[in-house]
Design an enzyme around this catalytic site. Structure first.
Site, PDB file in Angstrom:
ATOM      1  N   VAL A  74     -27.944 -68.539  -9.701  1.00 41.09           N
ATOM      2  CA  VAL A  74     -26.627 -69.187  -9.552  1.00 41.09           C
ATOM      3  C   VAL A  74     -26.761 -70.689  -9.756  1.00 41.09           C
ATOM      4  O   VAL A  74     -27.852 -71.222  -9.924  1.00 41.09           O
ATOM      5  CB  VAL A  74     -25.970 -68.874  -8.184  1.00 41.09           C
ATOM      6  CG1 VAL A  74     -25.876 -67.378  -7.967  1.00 41.09           C
ATOM      7  CG2 VAL A  74     -26.707 -69.543  -7.036  1.00 41.09           C
ATOM      8  N   ALA A  76     -27.283 -74.417  -9.375  1.00 34.60           N
ATOM      9  CA  ALA A  76     -28.226 -75.101  -8.483  1.00 34.60           C
ATOM     10  C   ALA A  76     -27.455 -75.933  -7.454  1.00 34.60           C
ATOM     11  O   ALA A  76     -26.329 -76.350  -7.700  1.00 34.60           O
ATOM     12  CB  ALA A  76     -29.151 -75.981  -9.311  1.00 34.60           C
ATOM     13  N   ASN A 102     -32.268 -74.082 -11.709  1.00 34.11           N
ATOM     14  CA  ASN A 102     -32.912 -75.393 -11.865  1.00 34.11           C
ATOM     15  C   ASN A 102     -32.810 -76.174 -10.567  1.00 34.11           C
ATOM     16  O   ASN A 102     -32.095 -77.160 -10.481  1.00 34.11           O
ATOM     17  CB  ASN A 102     -32.231 -76.187 -12.977  1.00 34.11           C
ATOM     18  CG  ASN A 102     -32.899 -75.946 -14.313  1.00 34.11           C
ATOM     19  OD1 ASN A 102     -34.100 -75.647 -14.375  1.00 34.11           O
ATOM     20  ND2 ASN A 102     -32.142 -76.085 -15.375  1.00 34.11           N
ATOM     21  N   SER A 128     -37.578 -71.436 -18.290  1.00 33.57           N
ATOM     22  CA  SER A 128     -37.140 -72.202 -19.457  1.00 33.57           C
ATOM     23  C   SER A 128     -36.992 -71.297 -20.670  1.00 33.57           C
ATOM     24  O   SER A 128     -37.673 -70.287 -20.798  1.00 33.57           O
ATOM     25  CB  SER A 128     -38.142 -73.304 -19.797  1.00 33.57           C
ATOM     26  OG  SER A 128     -37.700 -73.963 -20.978  1.00 33.57           O
ATOM     27  N   LYS A 182     -41.356 -77.361 -13.807  1.00 33.08           N
ATOM     28  CA  LYS A 182     -40.207 -77.097 -14.693  1.00 33.08           C
ATOM     29  C   LYS A 182     -39.432 -78.397 -14.911  1.00 33.08           C
ATOM     30  O   LYS A 182     -38.954 -78.682 -16.015  1.00 33.08           O
ATOM     31  CB  LYS A 182     -39.307 -76.016 -14.085  1.00 33.08           C
ATOM     32  CG  LYS A 182     -37.926 -75.862 -14.768  1.00 33.08           C
ATOM     33  CD  LYS A 182     -38.070 -75.383 -16.196  1.00 33.08           C
ATOM     34  CE  LYS A 182     -36.831 -75.122 -17.007  1.00 33.08           C
ATOM     35  NZ  LYS A 182     -35.515 -75.463 -16.684  1.00 33.08           N
ATOM     36  N   HIS A 185     -41.359 -80.436 -17.301  1.00 37.92           N
ATOM     37  CA  HIS A 185     -41.147 -79.791 -18.608  1.00 37.92           C
ATOM     38  C   HIS A 185     -39.842 -80.291 -19.226  1.00 37.92           C
ATOM     39  O   HIS A 185     -39.786 -80.682 -20.385  1.00 37.92           O
ATOM     40  CB  HIS A 185     -41.121 -78.268 -18.440  1.00 37.92           C
ATOM     41  CG  HIS A 185     -40.478 -77.528 -19.584  1.00 37.92           C
ATOM     42  ND1 HIS A 185     -39.106 -77.498 -19.767  1.00 37.92           N
ATOM     43  CD2 HIS A 185     -41.001 -76.821 -20.604  1.00 37.92           C
ATOM     44  CE1 HIS A 185     -38.826 -76.798 -20.854  1.00 37.92           C
ATOM     45  NE2 HIS A 185     -39.952 -76.378 -21.379  1.00 37.92           N
ATOM     46  N   ASN A 186     -38.775 -80.302 -18.421  1.00 32.31           N
ATOM     47  CA  ASN A 186     -37.483 -80.756 -18.949  1.00 32.31           C
ATOM     48  C   ASN A 186     -37.521 -82.235 -19.298  1.00 32.31           C
ATOM     49  O   ASN A 186     -36.919 -82.657 -20.285  1.00 32.31           O
ATOM     50  CB  ASN A 186     -36.361 -80.489 -17.935  1.00 32.31           C
ATOM     51  CG  ASN A 186     -35.936 -79.035 -17.918  1.00 32.31           C
ATOM     52  OD1 ASN A 186     -36.740 -78.154 -18.221  1.00 32.31           O
ATOM     53  ND2 ASN A 186     -34.700 -78.778 -17.566  1.00 32.31           N
ATOM     54  N   GLU A 189     -39.079 -82.509 -22.504  1.00 33.55           N
ATOM     55  CA  GLU A 189     -38.088 -82.048 -23.491  1.00 33.55           C
ATOM     56  C   GLU A 189     -37.139 -83.200 -23.871  1.00 33.55           C
ATOM     57  O   GLU A 189     -36.828 -83.400 -25.054  1.00 33.55           O
ATOM     58  CB  GLU A 189     -37.333 -80.874 -22.864  1.00 33.55           C
ATOM     59  CG  GLU A 189     -36.172 -80.318 -23.634  1.00 33.55           C
ATOM     60  CD  GLU A 189     -35.444 -79.236 -22.800  1.00 33.55           C
ATOM     61  OE1 GLU A 189     -36.102 -78.382 -22.173  1.00 33.55           O
ATOM     62  OE2 GLU A 189     -34.203 -79.265 -22.770  1.00 33.55           O
ATOM     63  N   TYR A 190     -36.718 -83.955 -22.881  1.00 36.29           N
ATOM     64  CA  TYR A 190     -35.858 -85.120 -23.164  1.00 36.29           C
ATOM     65  C   TYR A 190     -36.591 -86.082 -24.108  1.00 36.29           C
ATOM     66  O   TYR A 190     -36.012 -86.587 -25.073  1.00 36.29           O
ATOM     67  CB  TYR A 190     -35.540 -85.896 -21.873  1.00 36.29           C
ATOM     68  CG  TYR A 190     -34.326 -85.455 -21.095  1.00 36.29           C
ATOM     69  CD1 TYR A 190     -34.221 -84.158 -20.594  1.00 36.29           C
ATOM     70  CD2 TYR A 190     -33.299 -86.341 -20.812  1.00 36.29           C
ATOM     71  CE1 TYR A 190     -33.125 -83.766 -19.835  1.00 36.29           C
ATOM     72  CE2 TYR A 190     -32.188 -85.962 -20.056  1.00 36.29           C
ATOM     73  CZ  TYR A 190     -32.117 -84.676 -19.566  1.00 36.29           C
ATOM     74  OH  TYR A 190     -31.030 -84.293 -18.814  1.00 36.29           O
ATOM     75  N   LYS A 260     -27.703 -82.894 -17.719  1.00 33.20           N
ATOM     76  CA  LYS A 260     -27.394 -82.146 -16.508  1.00 33.20           C
ATOM     77  C   LYS A 260     -28.232 -82.608 -15.328  1.00 33.20           C
ATOM     78  O   LYS A 260     -28.002 -82.185 -14.206  1.00 33.20           O
ATOM     79  CB  LYS A 260     -27.549 -80.648 -16.745  1.00 33.20           C
ATOM     80  CG  LYS A 260     -26.275 -80.074 -17.397  1.00 33.20           C
ATOM     81  CD  LYS A 260     -26.436 -78.678 -17.931  1.00 33.20           C
ATOM     82  CE  LYS A 260     -26.594 -77.614 -16.884  1.00 33.20           C
ATOM     83  NZ  LYS A 260     -26.735 -76.274 -17.501  1.00 33.20           N
ATOM     84  N   ARG A 287     -29.781 -91.661 -23.528  1.00 32.49           N
ATOM     85  CA  ARG A 287     -28.594 -90.799 -23.393  1.00 32.49           C
ATOM     86  C   ARG A 287     -27.506 -91.552 -22.638  1.00 32.49           C
ATOM     87  O   ARG A 287     -26.326 -91.489 -23.009  1.00 32.49           O
ATOM     88  CB  ARG A 287     -28.935 -89.509 -22.635  1.00 32.49           C
ATOM     89  CG  ARG A 287     -29.783 -88.557 -23.442  1.00 32.49           C
ATOM     90  CD  ARG A 287     -29.676 -87.145 -22.879  1.00 32.49           C
ATOM     91  NE  ARG A 287     -30.735 -86.294 -23.378  1.00 32.49           N
ATOM     92  CZ  ARG A 287     -30.825 -84.996 -23.135  1.00 32.49           C
ATOM     93  NH1 ARG A 287     -29.923 -84.394 -22.372  1.00 32.49           N
ATOM     94  NH2 ARG A 287     -31.821 -84.285 -23.620  1.00 32.49           N
TER      95      ARG A 287
END
Ligand code: NDP
Length: 475
Positions: A74, A76, A102, A128, A182, A185-186, A189-190, A260, A287
């Protein structure tokens, strides 16, 4: 009770993971706050395998074999807390609650403690791969008690992506460690996406390429060292033509990037841990800047200077950009792995960076050929002081260094922003510098705040009597 696993939260991620379990032969109990989603899933994909439809939490829990395993997918934050509470009331000691959302790792630490006090096993699992990964094989980063992994691990490993026969899932470590890695990791990714964006921007504004030409470059790059999911989809996005205008889609999308929050979390955590993750931070800030639309509009027409000189050798500059991208990517990963090492030390998690490189090779958004090299680097030396110092990466940067400097200096002369390329290069130069200006900083701190300094030629802390006779005393 016949279901081996239950999934609650059947939006995109939850329904796809539920289907993934079912396709692997597990009986899956389904639950969602509003029954409509459960029924929609059964109506569209009930044929994927053996599902048990439930409406209430009590029914849901009763449908599960013991020890019960429930995966929460669901939103976060508060929604997750509410669902955990409800489940915990209905479950029994020894049962396992997995939060696959997340979650912020500090929330996971708190939740794990609360559940452990009630005899429940709480597993914070980073997942992911987006929608597609959830269905066909994500990368899974489960934290929590080691014992619970014995019962849970085989299920998760079977639905995870597989690379060379190895599942992209392994027990990460205690409590919040799965969600922490995680999160990093994100963050990576950014950084990866920002670096690709800067390369694209240079092709467009320094070389005057159109979207199709840039797509071809990325397609070409995807057969070399840069081979990765993100480079592959970059070519796809750049190749997409807008049906309405006939223009490249990328040219009609508003250039304001949203987020996010996991990139921001990574940077906040890095600040607390004192780890410079400049590549990730630049990506998050880029961003934010792109999203400051009113300010950007007001700034149109500001001076750009007169030094602009476009590169003349297109083939050379194309290769320069490729090298700059690769070198900056090495820096971003090195910084991310530093953060993981620091988090591991801070929370006593005993994380193994090589294991992460291994499970990130498939399923997840940052999957890349490059991760094989990182895996090998940590296999050869688990105590690497920095990924940059691994022989393979050291040599890669040595090959790239002149290109990297040419790209950053050309972009600077042309007035094209390359925050991540430039800050990664500065990080590299600072890391290898024999002397940093920090000596001056220490002098200033001692001047205004008597904060003391160390000497290069003696042990101990010293202070200069700045407002007195300026002699030095030992602190
Ligand atoms: P959303 O984050 O949009 O969450 C929607 C789901 O949460 C619905 O099932 C909804 O139920 C449920 N929900 C919301 N509030 C409550 C509440 N108070 N009580 C009970 N249930 C509630 O769904 P996603 O599938 O996009 O993501 C699920 C999780 O996975 C999130 O934590 C997300 O961050 C994470 N994630 C998402 C990825 C992605 O690519 N989308 C990738 C990796 C992780 P209802 O139908 O009744 O409204």
């Amino acid at each position: 009770a016949r279901a081996q696993i239950g999934v609650t939260g059947l939006a995109v991620m939850g329904s796809n993971i539920a289907r993934n379990f079912a396709r692997h032969g597990y009986t899956v109990a389904l639950h969602n706050r509003s029954v409509a989603k459960t029924d929609a899933l059964l109506a569209e994909h009930g044929g994927d395998g053996d599902f048990v439809r439930t409406e209430t939490v009590e029914e849901f829990v009763a449908a599960l074999e013991k020890p019960r395993r429930v995966l929460i997918m669901v939103k976060a934050g508060e929604a997750t807390d509410a669902v955990i509470e409800e489940l915990a009331d209905a479950m029994e000691p020894g049962d396992i609650i997995i939060d696959g959302g997340n979650a912020l790792y500090t929330d996971t630490i708190r939740r794990e403690k609360a559940m452990a006090a009630r005899g429940l096993n709480f597993v914070g699992a980073g997942i992911s791969g987006g929608e597609e990964g959830a269905l066909n094989g994500p990368a899974i980063m489960p934290g929590g008690p080691k014992e619970s992994y014995e019962s849970l691990g085989p299920l998760l490993e079977s639905i995870a992506a597989q690379v060379d026969g190895t599942p992209c899932c392994t027990h990460i470590g205690p409590d919040g460690s799965g969600h922490f890695v995680k999160m990093v990791h994100n963050g990576i990714e950014y950084a990866d996406m920002q670096l690709i964006g800067e390369a694209y921007n240079l092709f467009r504004d320094a070389l005057g390429f159109d979207a199709k030409q840039i797509a071809d470059v990325f397609t070409d790059w995807n057969s070399g060292d840069l081979e990765s999911y993100l480079v592959e989809i970059t070519a796809e996005v750049l190749n997409q033509v807008d049906a309405k205008t006939g223009k490249p889609l990328v040219d009609v999308i508003v250039d304001a990037a949203e987020q996010k929050g996991t990139g921001r979390w990574t940077v906040k955590s890095a600040l607390d841990l004192g780890i410079p993750v400049t590549g990730i931070a630049e990506a998050v800030f880029a961003r934010a800047l792109s999203g400051s639309r009113a300010q950007r509009k007001a700034a149109q027409g500001l001076a750009s200077g007169t030094l602009a000189e476009k590169p003349t050798d297109v083939a050379q500059f194309t290769e320069d950009i490729r090298q700059a991208l690769y070198a900056s990517k090495i820096v971003a990963y090195a910084q991310g792995f530093d953060q993981i090492a620091a988090g591991s030390a801070e929370y006593d998690w005993n994380l193994h960076p090589g294991d992460l490189a291994t499970i990130w090779r498939g399923g997840c958004i940052i999957r890349a050929r490059f991760l094989n090299r990182i895996k090998e680097a940590y296999e050869a030396n688990p105590e690497l002081p920095s990924l940059i110092l691994a022989p393979y990466f050291r040599e890669a940067i040595e090959t790239a260094i002149d290109s990297w400097r040419r790209v950053v200096s050309t972009a600077t002369l042309l007035g094209i922003p390359v925050p991540a390329f430039a800050s990664s290069l500065s990080y590299y130069d600072a890391l290898r510098a024999e002397r940093l200006p920090a000596a001056l900083t220490q002098g200033q701190r001692d001047f205004f705040g008597a904060h003391t300094y160390e000497r290069i030629d003696a042990e101990g802390k010293y202070h200069t009597l700045w407002s007195g006779d300026r002699s030095e005393v030992q602190a």
